[in-house]
Design a protein around this motif. Structure first.
Motif, short mmCIF file in Angstrom:
data_model
loop_
_atom_site.label_atom_id
_atom_site.label_comp_id
_atom_site.label_asym_id
_atom_site.label_seq_id
_atom_site.Cartn_x
_atom_site.Cartn_y
_atom_site.Cartn_z
N MET A 1 0.83 -1.20 0.00
CA MET A 1 0.00 0.00 0.00
C MET A 1 0.87 1.26 0.00
SD MET A 1 -2.99 -1.29 -0.16
CE MET A 1 -2.29 -2.75 -0.97
N ALA A 2 1.98 1.20 0.72
CA ALA A 2 2.89 2.35 0.79
C ALA A 2 3.54 2.63 -0.56
CB ALA A 2 3.95 2.11 1.86
N VAL A 3 3.99 1.58 -1.25
CA VAL A 3 4.64 1.81 -2.54
C VAL A 3 3.62 2.18 -3.62
CG1 VAL A 3 6.69 0.43 -2.06
CG2 VAL A 3 4.71 -0.66 -3.14
N ASN A 4 2.40 1.66 -3.50
CA ASN A 4 1.37 2.06 -4.45
C ASN A 4 1.11 3.56 -4.38
OD1 ASN A 4 1.03 -0.51 -5.45
ND2 ASN A 4 -0.85 -0.94 -4.29
N GLU A 5 1.20 4.11 -3.16
CA GLU A 5 0.99 5.55 -2.98
C GLU A 5 2.21 6.34 -3.46
OE1 GLU A 5 0.19 8.87 0.53
OE2 GLU A 5 -0.08 6.75 0.97
N ALA A 6 3.40 5.85 -3.12
CA ALA A 6 4.62 6.58 -3.47
C ALA A 6 5.01 6.42 -4.94
CB ALA A 6 5.77 6.12 -2.57
N SER A 7 4.69 5.27 -5.50
CA SER A 7 4.94 4.96 -6.92
C SER A 7 6.41 4.97 -7.34
CB SER A 7 4.15 5.92 -7.81
OG SER A 7 4.02 5.40 -9.11
N PRO A 8 7.24 4.12 -6.72
CA PRO A 8 8.60 3.92 -7.24
C PRO A 8 8.52 3.15 -8.55
CG PRO A 8 8.14 2.29 -5.57
CD PRO A 8 6.95 3.21 -5.59
N ASP A 9 9.65 3.01 -9.23
CA ASP A 9 9.66 2.30 -10.51
C ASP A 9 9.67 0.79 -10.32
OD1 ASP A 9 10.21 4.68 -12.44
OD2 ASP A 9 11.63 4.93 -10.80
N TYR A 10 10.36 0.34 -9.27
CA TYR A 10 10.51 -1.09 -9.00
C TYR A 10 10.34 -1.35 -7.51
CZ TYR A 10 13.15 -1.05 -13.46
OH TYR A 10 13.54 -0.87 -14.77
N ILE A 11 9.92 -2.58 -7.20
CA ILE A 11 9.98 -3.05 -5.81
C ILE A 11 10.65 -4.43 -5.83
CG2 ILE A 11 7.98 -1.75 -5.03
CD1 ILE A 11 7.62 -5.50 -5.34
N GLY A 12 11.15 -4.85 -4.68
CA GLY A 12 11.85 -6.12 -4.63
C GLY A 12 11.26 -7.08 -3.62
N PHE A 13 11.09 -8.34 -4.06
CA PHE A 13 10.74 -9.44 -3.17
C PHE A 13 12.00 -10.30 -2.99
CE2 PHE A 13 6.33 -9.17 -5.23
CZ PHE A 13 5.82 -8.37 -4.22
N VAL A 14 12.44 -10.49 -1.75
CA VAL A 14 13.65 -11.25 -1.47
C VAL A 14 13.28 -12.71 -1.21
CG1 VAL A 14 15.66 -11.50 0.01
CG2 VAL A 14 14.79 -9.20 -0.53
N PHE A 15 13.71 -13.59 -2.10
CA PHE A 15 13.46 -15.02 -1.94
C PHE A 15 14.66 -15.73 -1.31
CE2 PHE A 15 10.59 -13.63 -5.25
CZ PHE A 15 9.40 -14.24 -4.90
N ALA A 16 15.80 -15.04 -1.24
CA ALA A 16 16.99 -15.60 -0.61
C ALA A 16 16.85 -15.53 0.91
CB ALA A 16 18.23 -14.82 -1.05
N LYS A 17 17.66 -16.30 1.60
CA LYS A 17 17.62 -16.32 3.06
C LYS A 17 17.96 -14.93 3.59
CE LYS A 17 18.64 -20.17 4.89
NZ LYS A 17 19.35 -21.38 5.42
N SER A 18 17.06 -14.34 4.33
CA SER A 18 17.20 -12.96 4.79
C SER A 18 16.10 -12.68 5.81
CB SER A 18 17.07 -12.00 3.60
OG SER A 18 16.76 -10.69 4.00
#
Length: 205
Positions: A16-33
């Motif tokens: 919801m936060a990025v939808n409002e701010a509208s960056p170009d990309y977002i990241g989903f981390v699938f690696a151990k983190s």
């Protein structure tokens, strides 16, 4: 104009936060983190994401078929390889997906950047070197080492509201990649996300 990626989203509130701010990309981390998400969580989060924002899947030495599944089901739009993936690995992956590929390198010396430019990827990502971590350590590296610019690059590592304009001015990246720089107590902060995206947009004018 530099683009901006907000990496390490884990909650619906983050989307919801990025939808409002509208960056170009977002990241989903699938690696151990500590920011790791699984298939089901990423699928749900992507369903809420504004289609104008591209999702990037972050992997470390992941099985190629797992990446292909996420790409082919359109849970991720780009692939970010943050481990020890070789040229041969990337070539095999490209045979299974149509998504663009970002190959990350942990920069210790300028030679590291030269080597990564030889990889058959669409973009490179420059991050700080840490002996025991593949990324996400929140520290920056010596930007003066960036001399070769044959491919568009994402700049990561210790970037936040206080130094992002300096980073853009000194390195002229394709995209700035931020994770911990928009967090409060280890969680994404909607106000920090909006402030930093707005700052990048203003910097372009």
């Amino acid at each position: 104009m530099a683009k901006i990626k907000i990496c390490g989203l884990t909650r619906t509130k983050d989307i919801m936060a990025v939808n409002e701010a509208s960056p170009d990309y977002i990241g989903f981390v699938f690696a151990k983190s500590k920011r790791q998400v699984n298939y089901d969580t990423a699928k749900e989060l992507k369903s809420y994401l504004d289609p104008k924002i591209k999702s990037v899947g972050v992997f470390v030495n992941e099985d190629i078929d797992n990446i292909a599944t996420l790409c082919n089901e359109k849970i991720i739009d780009l692939v970010q390889l943050h481990g020890d993936e070789t040229k041969e690995y990337i070539e095999r992956l490209k045979m299974k997906i149509s998504c663009q590929i970002i190959k990350a390198v942990r920069v210790k010396e300028s030679q590291d950047i030269f080597k990564i430019h030889q990889m058959p990827c669409d973009y490179i990502l420059l991050d700080a070197y840490h002996e025991d971590q593949y990324g996400g350590n929140g520290i920056s590296f010596d930007w003066s080492l960036i001399s070769i610019r044959n491919k568009p690059f994402f700049l990561a590592g210790g970037i936040h509201y206080g130094n992002i304009q300096k980073a853009i001015k000194e390195t002229n990246p394709y995209c700035i990649d931020i994770s911990s720089g928009v967090e409060t107590d280890g969680l994404k902060d909607p106000e920090k996300i909006k402030e930093i995206v707005d700052l990048v947009r203003i910097s372009a004018y």
